[in-house]
Every structure is written in structure tokens, then in C-alpha cells.
Enzyme design. Structure first.
Site, short mmCIF file in Angstrom:
data_model
loop_
_atom_site.label_atom_id
_atom_site.label_comp_id
_atom_site.label_asym_id
_atom_site.label_seq_id
_atom_site.Cartn_x
_atom_site.Cartn_y
_atom_site.Cartn_z
N THR A 92 2.38 -4.87 -12.32
CA THR A 92 3.15 -3.74 -12.87
C THR A 92 4.36 -3.48 -11.97
O THR A 92 5.00 -2.44 -12.06
CB THR A 92 2.30 -2.45 -12.90
OG1 THR A 92 1.77 -2.21 -11.59
CG2 THR A 92 1.17 -2.53 -13.91
N MET A 147 0.84 -1.20 0.00
CA MET A 147 0.00 0.00 0.00
C MET A 147 0.88 1.25 0.00
O MET A 147 0.64 2.21 0.73
CB MET A 147 -0.93 -0.06 1.22
CG MET A 147 -2.20 0.76 1.14
SD MET A 147 -2.97 0.94 -0.46
CE MET A 147 -4.69 1.01 0.00
N GLY A 148 1.89 1.22 -0.85
CA GLY A 148 2.75 2.40 -1.02
C GLY A 148 2.12 3.39 -1.99
O GLY A 148 0.92 3.32 -2.28
N ARG A 149 2.97 4.29 -2.50
CA ARG A 149 2.46 5.37 -3.36
C ARG A 149 1.66 4.89 -4.55
O ARG A 149 0.57 5.38 -4.84
CB ARG A 149 3.66 6.19 -3.89
CG ARG A 149 4.14 7.28 -2.98
CD ARG A 149 5.23 8.08 -3.68
NE ARG A 149 6.38 7.23 -3.95
CZ ARG A 149 7.47 7.18 -3.18
NH1 ARG A 149 7.56 7.95 -2.13
NH2 ARG A 149 8.46 6.37 -3.47
N ILE A 150 2.20 3.89 -5.28
CA ILE A 150 1.53 3.46 -6.52
C ILE A 150 0.23 2.73 -6.19
O ILE A 150 -0.81 2.97 -6.81
CB ILE A 150 2.48 2.61 -7.40
CG1 ILE A 150 3.67 3.48 -7.85
CG2 ILE A 150 1.73 2.04 -8.62
CD1 ILE A 150 4.78 2.73 -8.56
N ARG A 170 7.41 -5.99 -10.42
CA ARG A 170 8.61 -6.60 -10.98
C ARG A 170 8.31 -8.06 -11.28
O ARG A 170 7.57 -8.72 -10.54
CB ARG A 170 9.79 -6.51 -10.00
CG ARG A 170 10.46 -5.15 -9.94
CD ARG A 170 11.22 -4.83 -11.23
NE ARG A 170 11.94 -3.58 -11.19
CZ ARG A 170 11.48 -2.41 -11.64
NH1 ARG A 170 10.27 -2.33 -12.16
NH2 ARG A 170 12.24 -1.33 -11.60
N HIS A 209 6.72 -3.50 -20.33
CA HIS A 209 7.20 -2.64 -19.23
C HIS A 209 6.94 -1.16 -19.53
O HIS A 209 7.85 -0.34 -19.62
CB HIS A 209 8.71 -2.88 -18.98
CG HIS A 209 9.16 -2.50 -17.60
ND1 HIS A 209 10.15 -3.19 -16.92
CD2 HIS A 209 8.79 -1.50 -16.77
CE1 HIS A 209 10.35 -2.63 -15.74
NE2 HIS A 209 9.54 -1.60 -15.62
N GLU A 243 12.95 -10.66 -18.03
CA GLU A 243 12.81 -9.53 -18.94
C GLU A 243 14.12 -9.23 -19.67
O GLU A 243 15.16 -9.24 -19.03
CB GLU A 243 12.42 -8.32 -18.09
CG GLU A 243 11.50 -7.38 -18.77
CD GLU A 243 10.92 -6.39 -17.77
OE1 GLU A 243 10.25 -6.82 -16.81
OE2 GLU A 243 11.15 -5.21 -17.98
C1 DGY Z 1 10.80 1.96 -12.42
O1 DGY Z 1 10.95 3.17 -12.34
O2 DGY Z 1 11.20 1.19 -11.55
C2 DGY Z 1 10.14 1.44 -13.64
O3 DGY Z 1 9.81 0.10 -13.53
C3 DGY Z 1 11.02 1.67 -14.83
O4 DGY Z 1 12.25 1.17 -14.55
#
Ligand code: DGY
Length: 324
Positions: A241, A157-160, A243, A290, A272
Site C-alpha cells: 500500500t 515502522m512509521g505511522r502507517i 508506492r 490506490h 500507475e
Molecule cells: C498519499 O497520500 O500519498 C496517498 O497514496 C494518496 O496519494
């Protein structure tokens, strides 16, 4: 006049960022945009005061053992830094910085895009039209799964994750549940209409969509494995989204192929840029390259942020985004 610090830039950056870097530093740009590989990265560490690196640069202990080491800072273009061995960097006296905040909204948009694409069969539908296979509207054609009003489970539950929760709750009326070992402030949680769950397993069991927003660390490697995929509802979807190595890709392929889960939306992959060939043959997975932060505006903002960290460091100040 004192010499400007020499900065090796490992990949092509937006033109405006490269121009400013060249004005303010003795910048060695990568005009061919070919990844430097281990030998090139070691050369950069030997010949520069700073390396402006990014996610495609494997800065492991061996690479960072370069001698004689001239560089004093790794200014990473990107928020994630799992490609840098932080302990090795620290032991070599290297400062490491990243570019948080500026890519939060775009990455959240990417997660929502994947959620909609996979649930509403957007990728499949687009392929169908392009293949000339569409014969016209009919009540039973290409039915997907409703998103509005469903339960979204956030891992972290961080920023993203918070930006995803805002969109999902405010825009789609979704119930948001989450698990994060570091509890966010209660006011943040209530503003988002989110409710915590005591364990990750609870999130996997209850959610219609599970979206991953944790960093890649040894502890989160294969956090989504065959056991957790089996906990998910049969009609549920996984969105990644974060890793690639947070997910056991082989277990995911099996779960997608045998109907353990309904589908997945992936922006990142375990090896990747290699994508498992089995994924390419599955219709119930959406595959993006990505793209989380890939807008002109955000890639420029990331570049300026990386540059500002360098400017602060070489003026003797503490860089704003120092990681070690
Ligand atoms: C990040 O900023 O970590 C994105 O995945 C792009 O590398």
C-alpha cells in the site's frame, strides 16, 4: 481589501473542501477532473500563487523550470511526495507541504483488507459467485490461508506501519517483526508487541505476510526484487500500500506465476494507473485502484489539511506540514 491568493487546484476535491477553498482563496478548480499534464502544470505555476497538487501530478525538474514562476508553494494533497522533485522545488524557492497523519488509519485498514482478501481468497470468491459458478458449500472448496497467529513483517515502522501492527497484533494475535533504518522509540515497539530485525532480508525470510510501509526514494526503488522474493517462504504473501516502484513488478509477476510466493495484495503499481496485463490474469493477486486513503472522511480531512497549510503560508506563518 487585499487580493486573495490565487490557488490552482489540479484535481477535483470533495465538495466541502472546494467550497471552503473558494471562500478563502481565489481558487481555480478542476471541474473536469482531468490531470493537467506537464503544460497545464507549468501554466498553473505561472498564473497562481499556489498549486494544490496531488499524486497524479508529475512535478519534475522540467515542469518546475516554468518561467516566469509566480507560484510560491506546492500544497500537496497526500502524504507521499515522490511525484515532486524536492531539490528542484527548493532551488526554485518553492515551499512544499503534505498531509500526514489524517490518512494513517485508513491506509492501515487498506493493508489489512488486502492481507485478508488475498489470504482468504476474497477477490477470487467474489468473482466466483458473480460468475454464477458457485455450486454450494463443501469442505474442500476454495481453501485459503489462516491469518490469525501468523507472523507479519513490516518494511518500515512509521505511522502507517504502526497502525497496521496495532491491528494485526491486537486484532489477529499476529507476531509483528519489522526493519526500519530509523529505529522507532523502544516504548512504541513494546506497546505494539513488535520485535525488530537487523536486516530487511531477515524480515523477508521469517514473515508469513510482508507489508511495505517505506517511502518511494531512489534508495527504495525495487527494494522488493527477484532476490528478496526468493527469500520469502513459499506460502508467504506480499502486501503493497506504499508506492509501486518499491516493487520490481516484473519480478513479482514471475514469483506469483511460478509459486515462489503464495500471493500478493496490491493497491499501487509501478506504472500507475497502468497495471501489467500479466497481473490481471493471475488469481493469486488482489488488485485495488490506490484506495488507501479513499474514504469520504479522510479525503475531506486531507483537503482541509492542504488548505490549512496554504492559510498558514499566506498569513506569514510556518505551515505545519512543510517538507521543504
Ligand atoms: C498519499 O497520500 O500519498 C496517498 O497514496 C494518496 O496519494
Amino acid at each position: 481589501m487585499t487580493a486573495r491568493p490565487r490557488v490552482v487546484v489540479t484535481r477535483r476535491l470533495p465538495a466541502a473542501v472546494e467550497e471552503r477553498l473558494s471562500r478563502e482563496f481565489e481558487a481555480k478548480l478542476n471541474r473536469d477532473d482531468r490531470p493537467l499534464e506537464a503544460a497545464g502544470l507549468q501554466q498553473a505555476l505561472r498564473e497562481s500563487d499556489a498549486v494544490l497538487c496531488t499524486v497524479t501530478d508529475r512535478l519534475n525538474a522540467e515542469v518546475l523550470s516554468a518561467e516566469p514562476l509566480k507560484a510560491r508553494i506546492l500544497s500537496n494533497f497526500g502524504v507521499g511526495f515522490n511525484h515532486i522533485d524536492l531539490a528542484a522545488a527548493k532551488s526554485r524557492g518553492l515551499v512544499v507541504t503534505n498531509t500526514p497523519e489524517v490518512l494513517t488509519e485508513d491506509t492501515a485498514d487498506d493493508a489489512i483488507m488486502l492481507m485478508l482478501m488475498v489470504a482468504r481468497r476474497g477477490g477470487e470468491g467474489e468473482r466466483h459467485v458473480r460468475a454464477g459458478a458457485w455450486t454450494g458449500w463443501r469442505p474442500t472448496h476454495m481453501l485459503g490461508t489462516k491469518v490469525s497467529g501468523k507472523t507479519l513483517g513490516l518494511v518500515g515502522m512509521g505511522r502507517i506501519a504502526r497502525a497496521v501492527a496495532r491491528r494485526a497484533h491486537g486484532g489477529f494475535g499476529m507476531q509483528v517483526i519489522f526493519h526500519d533504518p530509523v529505529a522507532p522509540p523502544p516504548n512504541v515497539v513494546s506497546e505494539l508487541g513488535a520485535s525488530p530485525r537487523g536486516t530487511l532480508d531477515d524480515v523477508f525470510r521469517e514473515a508469513d505476510f510482508v507489508s511495505l510501509h517505506c517511502p518511494a526514494t531512489p534508495e527504495t526503488r525495487h527494494l522488493v526484487d527477484a532476490r528478496r522474493l526468493k527469500l520469502m517462504k513459499q506460502g508467504a504473501f506480499l502486501i503493497n500500500t506504499a508506492r509501486g516502484d518499491v516493487v520490481d513488478e516484473a519480478a513479482l509477476i514471475a514469483a506469483l506465476a511460478d509459486g515462489t510466493i503464495a500471493g500478493a495484495g496490491l493497491d499501487v503499481y509501478e506504472r500507475e494507473p497502468k497495471v501489467s496485463p500479466e497481473l490481471l490474469g493471475l488469481e493469486n493477486v488482489v488488485l485495488l485502484p490506490h484506495l488507501g486513503s479513499a474514504t469520504r472522511e479522510t479525503r475531506e480531512a486531507m483537503g482541509y489539511r492542504a488548505l490549512e497549510n496554504l492559510t498558514a503560508f499566506f498569513s506569514g506563518a510556518q505551515p505545519r506540514d512543510r517538507v521543504v
